[in-house]
Design an enzyme around this catalytic site. Structure first.
Site, PDB file in Angstrom:
ATOM      1  N   THR A  73       0.832  -1.110  -0.013  1.00  0.00           N
ATOM      2  CA  THR A  73      -0.098   0.022   0.201  1.00  0.00           C
ATOM      3  C   THR A  73       0.894   1.264   0.120  1.00  0.00           C
ATOM      4  O   THR A  73       0.458   2.049  -0.684  1.00  0.00           O
ATOM      5  CB  THR A  73      -0.960   0.045   1.132  1.00  0.00           C
ATOM      6  OG1 THR A  73      -1.831  -1.188   1.279  1.00  0.00           O
ATOM      7  CG2 THR A  73      -1.870   1.171   1.383  1.00  0.00           C
ATOM      8  N   GLN A 180       1.249  -8.857  -6.174  1.00  0.00           N
ATOM      9  CA  GLN A 180       0.680 -10.382  -6.275  1.00  0.00           C
ATOM     10  C   GLN A 180       1.619 -11.093  -7.237  1.00  0.00           C
ATOM     11  O   GLN A 180       1.639 -12.338  -7.325  1.00  0.00           O
ATOM     12  CB  GLN A 180      -0.807 -10.584  -7.069  1.00  0.00           C
ATOM     13  CG  GLN A 180      -1.626 -10.271  -6.138  1.00  0.00           C
ATOM     14  CD  GLN A 180      -2.251 -11.140  -4.999  1.00  0.00           C
ATOM     15  OE1 GLN A 180      -1.827 -12.207  -5.013  1.00  0.00           O
ATOM     16  NE2 GLN A 180      -2.701 -10.676  -3.884  1.00  0.00           N
ATOM     17  N   SER A 200       5.293  -6.584  -1.732  1.00  0.00           N
ATOM     18  CA  SER A 200       4.824  -6.971  -0.202  1.00  0.00           C
ATOM     19  C   SER A 200       5.344  -8.310   0.046  1.00  0.00           C
ATOM     20  O   SER A 200       4.948  -9.419  -0.512  1.00  0.00           O
ATOM     21  CB  SER A 200       3.335  -6.770  -0.118  1.00  0.00           C
ATOM     22  OG  SER A 200       3.089  -6.635   0.947  1.00  0.00           O
ATOM     23  N   THR A 238      12.719   4.605  11.066  1.00  0.00           N
ATOM     24  CA  THR A 238      13.659   3.560  11.642  1.00  0.00           C
ATOM     25  C   THR A 238      13.211   2.146  10.721  1.00  0.00           C
ATOM     26  O   THR A 238      12.328   1.982  10.798  1.00  0.00           O
ATOM     27  CB  THR A 238      13.614   3.381  12.893  1.00  0.00           C
ATOM     28  OG1 THR A 238      14.035   4.526  13.586  1.00  0.00           O
ATOM     29  CG2 THR A 238      14.996   2.293  13.369  1.00  0.00           C
ATOM     30  N   CYS A 330      -9.035  -7.214   1.541  1.00  0.00           N
ATOM     31  CA  CYS A 330      -9.097  -5.943   2.062  1.00  0.00           C
ATOM     32  C   CYS A 330     -10.464  -5.280   1.904  1.00  0.00           C
ATOM     33  O   CYS A 330     -10.781  -4.555   2.293  1.00  0.00           O
ATOM     34  CB  CYS A 330      -8.072  -4.970   1.261  1.00  0.00           C
ATOM     35  SG  CYS A 330      -6.477  -5.780   0.806  1.00  0.00           S
TER      36      CYS A 330
HETATM   37  N1  PLP Z   1      -2.205  -4.313  -4.087  1.00  0.00           N
HETATM   38  C1  PLP Z   1      -2.430  -5.776  -4.509  1.00  0.00           C
HETATM   39  C2  PLP Z   1      -2.601  -6.373  -5.892  1.00  0.00           C
HETATM   40  C3  PLP Z   1      -2.788  -6.504  -3.230  1.00  0.00           C
HETATM   41  O1  PLP Z   1      -3.195  -7.754  -3.334  1.00  0.00           O
HETATM   42  C4  PLP Z   1      -2.466  -5.911  -1.990  1.00  0.00           C
HETATM   43  C5  PLP Z   1      -2.762  -6.741  -0.776  1.00  0.00           C
HETATM   44  O2  PLP Z   1      -3.618  -7.401  -0.687  1.00  0.00           O
HETATM   45  C6  PLP Z   1      -1.877  -4.668  -1.921  1.00  0.00           C
HETATM   46  C7  PLP Z   1      -1.661  -4.026  -2.790  1.00  0.00           C
HETATM   47  C8  PLP Z   1      -1.561  -4.186  -0.633  1.00  0.00           C
HETATM   48  O3  PLP Z   1      -0.459  -4.745  -0.061  1.00  0.00           O
HETATM   49  P1  PLP Z   1      -0.123  -4.611   1.647  1.00  0.00           P
HETATM   50  O4  PLP Z   1      -1.152  -5.469   2.166  1.00  0.00           O
HETATM   51  O5  PLP Z   1       1.268  -4.821   1.624  1.00  0.00           O
HETATM   52  O6  PLP Z   1      -0.285  -3.190   1.917  1.00  0.00           O
END
Ligand code: PLP
Length: 377
Positions: A73, A180, A200, A238, A330
């Protein structure tokens, strides 16, 4: 204990045991702040810089193009907000299938009248139209393009190389959400014309709360977060040393066995497609999900006859020990449902279910899930 199976690996993956061990060892030995100049601090700094080198090597890029963030994110937000502001962009292009980490910052900028936001045409599988992209880029103003590599809900993969080449031809800035696909597909940054990529660690058996943004050396931006001088003044705060070391190790492990693990997971997906088709009546698949080469091999997204409510199905599967998802994790709990499934087919009232796999799943997990599903649909 009651049997349970985890088929929600696109939401997050279990942390690999090797990674848990690494984190717990490192917490004992590397507690120092990497910005401290004493020997303790220097040892932590080495860990951070070695992790950066490992990731850069795996992507065939220079360590200077990798910046650690708190996850996907933040990486997406940093690329979008900073590139648009610092390059005085007035036009951005994305797809209605983008993750909210991309859509919301872009929509915020559009609603503040800072940019005009265009949505690129998609076909029935969610694949973007390259000719529409070119058309949108024809007006000669510097444009920001954000197209995700693979969709987290339906697994549709976009042609990253072609999109990057078009963006380069029209001098557009190209950001791709690769959350992904990072550590699931290989990337050669010398081949791809991408300015920003987001990753991520928790999507590839690393811990949550750590990720990175790749920023091409051809593009300069100012930081999103201001404060200390960490990450060469590009991301204050940090460093999450354990997370950073763990992410690099998880990525290294993924790329060590990439082909073998990809084939194993593809085999699971193929098996589940076969079982669903042969044992469940009237199942339909989203996008190109049944094409193992042209869809994200970790994701299988399907729907069932109309009389079933998606939330209820998910709830009942959970009670029976099957963890899967009705869209993205999410957006679960949102009364609006999945924006991705709605963009694909606004009329459909069939409940969408996403099963997603990792190397830790087995055929027995799938047999178990199918047995439970048979009782519910
Ligand atoms: N983008 C995509 C395509 C995702 O699937 C996700 C998480 O589900 C994110 C962004 C967000 O990543 P994070 O959970 O590390 O903030």
């Amino acid at each position: 204990m009651k049997k349970r199976v985890f088929l929600d690996n696109a939401a997050t993956t279990p942390i690999a045991p090797e990674i848990i061990e690494l984190i717990s060892d490192m917490m004992k030995t590397h507690f120092a702040n990497p910005s401290s100049i004493h020997s303790y601090g220097r040892e932590s700094k080495i860990v951070v810089e070695n992790a950066r080198k490992t990731i850069a090597n795996l992507l065939n890029t220079s360590p200077g193009s990798i910046f650690f963030t708190s996850g996907g994110t933040e990486a997406d937000n940093m690329a979008i907000k900073c590139a648009i502001q610092d390059h005085k962009i007035k036009h951005a292009i994305t797809s209605k299938l983008s993750h909210h980490a991309v859509l919301y910052p872009l929509e915020d900028l559009a609603s503040e009248n800072k940019i005009k936001l265009s949505y690129i045409d998609i076909d029935k599988n969610g694949v973007i139209s390259l000719s529409h992209l070119e058309k949108l880029l024809l007006n000669n103003e510097r444009t920001f393009v954000s197209i995700m590599h693979a969709n987290n809900e339906i697994g549709t993969i976009q042609p990253l190389k072609d999109i990057g080449d078009i963006c380069k031809q029209y001098n557009a800035i190209f950001h791709s959400d690769t959350v992904q696909t990072m550590a699931h597909y290989s990337f050669d940054m010398q081949e791809l014309n991408v300015d920003f990529m987001a990753a991520s660690a928790h999507k590839f058996h690393g811990p949550k709360g750590i990720g990175f943004v790749y920023i091409s050396e051809d593009i300069q931006i100012n930081p999103l977060l201001r404060g200390g001088g960490q990450e060469r003044n590009m991301r204050a705060g940090t460093e999450n040393i354990y997370g950073i070391a763990a992410m690099a190790k998880a990525m290294e492990m993924a790329y060590e066995n990439l082909e073998e693990e990809t084939n194993y997971i593809k085999g699971l997906k193929k098996y589940m497609i076969y079982k669903l088709k042969s044992e469940i009546e009237d199942v339909q698949f989203y996008g190109k999900c049944t094409d193992l080469e042209e869809s994200l091999y970790t994701v299988l997204s399907c729907n069932f006859p109309e009389n079933k409510n998606s939330e209820m199905l998910m709830f009942n599967l959970d009670i029976k020990g099957v963890a899967c998802s009705g869209g993205s994790a999410c957006s679960s709990g949102s009364s609006k449902g999945s924006h991705v499934l709605t963009a694909l087919d606004p009329e459909s009232s069939r409940p969408g279910v996403r099963f997603s796999f990792s190397k830790y799943n087995t055929k027995e997990d799938i047999d178990f899930a199918i047995d439970q599903l048979k009782e519910l649909v």
